[in-house]
Scaffold this active site. Structure first.
Site, PDB file in Angstrom:
ATOM      1  N   ASP A  41       0.846  -1.272  -0.110  1.00  0.00           N
ATOM      2  CA  ASP A  41       0.037   0.187  -0.042  1.00  0.00           C
ATOM      3  C   ASP A  41       1.034   1.323  -0.112  1.00  0.00           C
ATOM      4  O   ASP A  41       1.121   1.736   1.154  1.00  0.00           O
ATOM      5  CB  ASP A  41      -1.127   0.128   1.130  1.00  0.00           C
ATOM      6  CG  ASP A  41      -1.704   1.358   1.313  1.00  0.00           C
ATOM      7  OD1 ASP A  41      -2.469   1.391   2.185  1.00  0.00           O
ATOM      8  OD2 ASP A  41      -1.438   2.263   0.318  1.00  0.00           O
ATOM      9  N   ASP A 101      -6.196   5.834   4.308  1.00  0.00           N
ATOM     10  CA  ASP A 101      -4.751   5.698   4.303  1.00  0.00           C
ATOM     11  C   ASP A 101      -4.074   5.230   5.710  1.00  0.00           C
ATOM     12  O   ASP A 101      -3.573   6.009   6.641  1.00  0.00           O
ATOM     13  CB  ASP A 101      -4.286   7.110   4.508  1.00  0.00           C
ATOM     14  CG  ASP A 101      -4.100   7.770   2.877  1.00  0.00           C
ATOM     15  OD1 ASP A 101      -4.886   7.107   2.018  1.00  0.00           O
ATOM     16  OD2 ASP A 101      -3.371   8.416   2.564  1.00  0.00           O
ATOM     17  N   HIS A 145      -5.284  11.823  13.517  1.00  0.00           N
ATOM     18  CA  HIS A 145      -6.305  11.612  12.521  1.00  0.00           C
ATOM     19  C   HIS A 145      -7.461  10.847  12.957  1.00  0.00           C
ATOM     20  O   HIS A 145      -8.390  10.778  12.106  1.00  0.00           O
ATOM     21  CB  HIS A 145      -5.725  11.168  11.276  1.00  0.00           C
ATOM     22  CG  HIS A 145      -4.747  11.975  10.684  1.00  0.00           C
ATOM     23  ND1 HIS A 145      -4.752  13.138  10.196  1.00  0.00           N
ATOM     24  CD2 HIS A 145      -3.220  11.805  10.504  1.00  0.00           C
ATOM     25  CE1 HIS A 145      -3.515  13.936   9.851  1.00  0.00           C
ATOM     26  NE2 HIS A 145      -2.760  12.957   9.915  1.00  0.00           N
ATOM     27  N   ASP A 187       2.704  18.952  13.933  1.00  0.00           N
ATOM     28  CA  ASP A 187       2.928  17.918  12.845  1.00  0.00           C
ATOM     29  C   ASP A 187       2.393  18.463  11.519  1.00  0.00           C
ATOM     30  O   ASP A 187       1.715  19.439  11.438  1.00  0.00           O
ATOM     31  CB  ASP A 187       1.758  16.694  13.076  1.00  0.00           C
ATOM     32  CG  ASP A 187       1.991  15.734  11.921  1.00  0.00           C
ATOM     33  OD1 ASP A 187       2.265  14.564  12.468  1.00  0.00           O
ATOM     34  OD2 ASP A 187       1.512  15.723  10.817  1.00  0.00           O
ATOM     35  N   HIS A 216       0.660  17.359   9.028  1.00  0.00           N
ATOM     36  CA  HIS A 216      -0.739  17.205   8.627  1.00  0.00           C
ATOM     37  C   HIS A 216      -1.687  17.823   9.413  1.00  0.00           C
ATOM     38  O   HIS A 216      -1.441  18.117  10.879  1.00  0.00           O
ATOM     39  CB  HIS A 216      -0.809  15.936   8.544  1.00  0.00           C
ATOM     40  CG  HIS A 216      -0.136  14.836   7.508  1.00  0.00           C
ATOM     41  ND1 HIS A 216       1.125  14.514   7.861  1.00  0.00           N
ATOM     42  CD2 HIS A 216      -0.166  14.685   6.251  1.00  0.00           C
ATOM     43  CE1 HIS A 216       1.764  14.042   6.925  1.00  0.00           C
ATOM     44  NE2 HIS A 216       0.985  14.057   5.907  1.00  0.00           N
ATOM     45  N   ASP A 275       7.163  15.704  10.825  1.00  0.00           N
ATOM     46  CA  ASP A 275       7.042  15.341   9.331  1.00  0.00           C
ATOM     47  C   ASP A 275       6.973  16.976   8.837  1.00  0.00           C
ATOM     48  O   ASP A 275       7.166  17.173   7.665  1.00  0.00           O
ATOM     49  CB  ASP A 275       5.929  14.730   8.950  1.00  0.00           C
ATOM     50  CG  ASP A 275       4.790  14.774   9.783  1.00  0.00           C
ATOM     51  OD1 ASP A 275       3.902  13.876   9.517  1.00  0.00           O
ATOM     52  OD2 ASP A 275       4.646  15.747  10.425  1.00  0.00           O
TER      53      ASP A 275
HETATM   54  C1  Q6M Z   1       0.370  11.176  12.122  1.00  0.00           C
HETATM   55  C2  Q6M Z   1       0.607  11.595  10.600  1.00  0.00           C
HETATM   56  O1  Q6M Z   1      -0.015  13.048  10.440  1.00  0.00           O
HETATM   57  O2  Q6M Z   1       1.918  12.091  10.306  1.00  0.00           O
HETATM   58  C3  Q6M Z   1      -0.023  10.737   9.529  1.00  0.00           C
HETATM   59  C4  Q6M Z   1       0.092  11.006   8.055  1.00  0.00           C
HETATM   60  C5  Q6M Z   1      -0.885  10.419   7.184  1.00  0.00           C
HETATM   61  C6  Q6M Z   1      -0.702  10.563   5.913  1.00  0.00           C
HETATM   62  C7  Q6M Z   1      -1.670   9.825   4.737  1.00  0.00           C
HETATM   63  N1  Q6M Z   1      -1.350  10.171   3.397  1.00  0.00           N
HETATM   64  C8  Q6M Z   1      -0.039   9.410   3.127  1.00  0.00           C
HETATM   65  C9  Q6M Z   1       0.160   9.590   1.625  1.00  0.00           C
HETATM   66  C10 Q6M Z   1       1.557   9.032   1.123  1.00  0.00           C
HETATM   67  N2  Q6M Z   1       2.234   9.816   0.198  1.00  0.00           N
HETATM   68 ZN    ZN Z   2       1.969  14.232   9.870  1.00  0.00          ZN
END
Ligand code: Q6M
Ligand code: ZN
Length: 667
Positions: free
Chosen positions: A20, A92, A135, A172, A174, A265
């Site tokens: 995945d 995801d 999330h 973070d 995201h 990140d």
């Molecule tokens: C804890 C967190 O916020 O780091 C999780 C981030 C999930 C990202 C989902 N998409 C990923 C796409 C791959 N390119």
């Molecule tokens: Zn993140």
């Protein structure tokens, strides 16, 4: 009090069992490289090791629904096919026979951290956990998250300790939509998040991640979203948002506890964030939060997928939690235009909720929205152009070694004044350079035979020398004439020291403005006296209606003007001068002393009038890195003070880019 570190290798025992592409970056090594780095850097054994525990059903049900919990409970017994099937209903994220166990440990770790801090076993701490949490929603796993560790911790803290206000800072890259949904109508939990957004083009591509999601009903104003509409955000962008959005609001909110969704990140090198902030910026972000809630800060790992920058960022965070001075911030060159636009939008969206933002510039909605659409279309075209642009390998320097000087705080005190525990009493070293002493005698000591003044001044000079050599971190001196002592240090710094000096003068007095001409000294003076307009970039009089006696006006000036300017100037020494009649109260004074230690690797030299000996203990505690006492909920700053601040920022932002809060008007 110490710093808790919570880690258990059991949380490394689950991984992606099928192909995945969306989930392959979330690997067990994230935890092992982070923990190993803490050990290698000698940070782990400076922490108080606190064991994990499994979150109970009751803990999990603080945020999640029974049906969701019951469904997740079945996953340990599923076949690979069933697990794949079960995963399909979420986005995801992946499941594994052992992920339910690990998710209980991750949430339990956050709760152990809250208990350790709230019971006073430690001052602050960090939990290294996976799966992450921010999330996950009441009835859904999402974005590698199963249970919302930090949301559960916030509810748990409120319920068990009766907390009135909890601040969640989500750095973070995201958007933690799960946290937003959980608290958006709850005024007792202030959720702050910045995140890569790119006008809703970046995952999870939610309309409600934009800056205009401010919370609902009673929770309006208690949800702050800062969208990053471009990648490549740098240290300046992050510090600007802290100084002009998060910190002023956080101090006004006055939380009882600070929880951090500590995702890394948002650091350089991360494949998800594609940002350019260096790992040592997390030392400053952590430091800037450590004087809230009396220092009660719980950092819980979220994301971070570059196995080089992640451990570096984790180490920077933990080392700061341990109280070590932050490294000097790399060359800050001011926020980029896109960040300024986001900053402007967020401040405007929250004007009506926070008195510190009441005078924030309004959004000319029509113009900004059309401009944004134009920008997005423009970007669209550019995007098409470089579709094949692969992510070039990013490189960055190893964060600097943060060596703590053998002496944390040295005090020059008159006879009879006790030296607080943890500090060293400092006297003029015999080998005080005679040349310097003579120069002092000529320039500063009026009646030459006033040997007392002379010894004090030569002690000051040798103290500054030892700070320069990093043998001493910070200093405090009680002197008979503060202004004269200030001039002496300014003079010495301007000539003998090769680096920059930031002078923060609290209270009215004549200040040496001529010395600020050479650019080696910046002097910021807080007082109630209107000073003759100084055009010089390096002398900044901040005239507050009630001087330093009005906590909220003074603090907004510190957060919104002094800190950004201090970070941009990046001095090698901070001279904090307290005038006898400053009127500043102890808790504000300690907040100021604490915050300023984010600059100049903590090299802060405090000068106070001899008579203020009862100020020695509180000042010393701030210099030793103890958290400053909470200021209580701040009332609105006086309109005149906010006006002065806005005008000053507007006047100075040409020279000091970190003072900007709105995008420059484009033609
Ligand atoms: C804890 C967190 O916020 O780091 C999780 C981030 C999930 C990202 C989902 N998409 C990923 C796409 C791959 N390119
Ligand atoms: Zn993140």
């Amino acid at each position: 009090m110490g710093t808790a570190l919570i880690y258990d290798e059991e949380m490394t025992r689950y991984k992606l069992l099928w192909v995945d592409p969306a989930c392959k970056i979330e690997v067990p090594e994230r935890l092992t490289v982070s923990h190993e780095a803490l050990i290698k850097n000698g940070l782990a054994d400076r922490c108080v090791s606190v064991p994990v525990r499994e979150a109970t059903d009751a803990d999990i049900l603080l945020v999640h629904s029974e049906e969701y919990l019951e469904a997740v409970k079945k996953t340990p017994y599923m076949t690979l096919e069933d697990l794949k099937e079960f995963t399909l209903q979420y986005g995801d994220v992946y499941f594994h026979p052992n992920i339910y166990h690990c998710a209980k440990l991750a949430a339990g770790a956050a709760l152990q951290l809250v208990d350790s801090v709230m019971t006073g076993k430690v001052r602050n701490g960090m939990a290294l956990v996976r799966p992450p949490g921010h999330h996950s929603m009441s009835s859904a796993a999402n974005g590698f998250c199963v249970f919302n560790n930090v949301a559960i911790a916030a509810q748990y803290a409120k319920q068990k300790y009766g907390l009135k206000r909890v601040l969640i800072v989500d750095w973070d890259v995201h958007h933690g939509q799960g946290v937003q949904y959980c608290f958006e109508d709850d005024p007792s939990v202030l959720y702050f998040s910045w995140h890569r957004y790119e006008h809703q083009k970046f995952w999870p591509q939610l309309r409600e991640s934009d800056y205009d999601s401010v919370g609902k009903e009673k929770g309006a104003g208690f949800n702050i979203n800062v969208p990053w509409n471009k990648v490549g955000m740098k240290n300046s962008d992050y510090l600007s948002v802290f100084c002009h959005v998060l910190l002023p609001v956080a101090y006004e909110f006055c939380p009882d506890l600070v929880l951090v969704c500590a995702g890394f990140d948002s650091a350089i090198g991360d494949p998800e964030g594609e940002m350019c902030a260096s790992p040592d910026i997390f030392a400053h972000l952590t430091h800037l939060l450590m004087n809230l809630a009396g220092g009660k800060l719980c950092a819980v790992l979220e994301g971070g997928y570059n196995l080089t920058s992640l451990p570096q960022s984790v180490c920077q965070t933990v080392q700061t939690l341990l109280g070590d001075p932050a490294p000097r911030p790399a060359n800050l060159d001011g926020p980029c235009e896109s960040a300024l636009e986001s900053l402007h939008c967020v401040r405007s969206a929250h004007r009506q909720y926070w008195s510190c933002l009441k005078h924030a510039a309004k959004l000319p909605t029509f113009e900004i929205s059309t401009k944004r659409v134009k920008l997005a279309e423009e970007e669209e075209r550019l995007e098409k152009g470089d579709e094949e642009k692969s992510q070039e390998e990013q490189v960055w320097p190893e964060p600097p070694k943060r060596v703590t000087p053998p002496i944390r705080a040295a005090l020059v005190l008159p006879n009879g004044v006790a030296c607080p525990d943890g500090c060293e009493s400092f006297g003029a070293s015999e080998d005080a350079d005679p040349v310097i002493v003579n120069k002092l005698r000529e320039n500063f000591v009026k009646d030459a035979d006033d040997c007392h003044a002379l010894t004090t001044l030569s002690s000051l000079i040798s103290l500054v020398e030892k700070m320069e050599k990093n043998e001493i971190c910070s200093g405090l001196a009680l002197v008979c004439d503060v202004s004269m002592a200030m001039m002496c240090v300014v003079q010495h710094a301007a000539t003998a020291l090769s680096k920059r000096l930031l002078v923060v003068c609290v209270g009215d007095t004549a200040v040496p403005s001529d010395d600020t001409e050479n650019g080696k000294t910046v002097l910021v003076q807080f007082s109630s006296k209107e000073s003759e307009e100084q055009k010089c970039k390096y002398y900044i009089p901040v005239c507050l209606k009630k001087g330093c006696s009005d906590a909220s006006g003074f603090l907004q000036a510190v957060l919104g003007l002094l800190l950004p300017l201090g970070y941009e100037y990046d001095p090698s020494l901070v001279l904090l001068v307290r005038m006898p009649d400053s009127g500043v109260c102890d808790s504000v004074w300690q907040q100021l002393t604490g915050l300023l230690q984010g600059l100049a690797q903590g090299h802060t030299l405090v000068l106070m009038q001899e008579g203020e000996k009862e100020r020695v203990a509180p000042t010393a505690s701030a210099l030793l890195g103890d958290a400053a006492p909470s200021l209580g909920q701040l009332h609105s700053p006086l309109p005149e003070d906010v006006e002065v601040l806005e005008r000053l920022r507007h006047r100075l932002q040409g020279d000091w880019k970190l003072l900007q809060t709105t995008a420059p008007e484009t033609g």
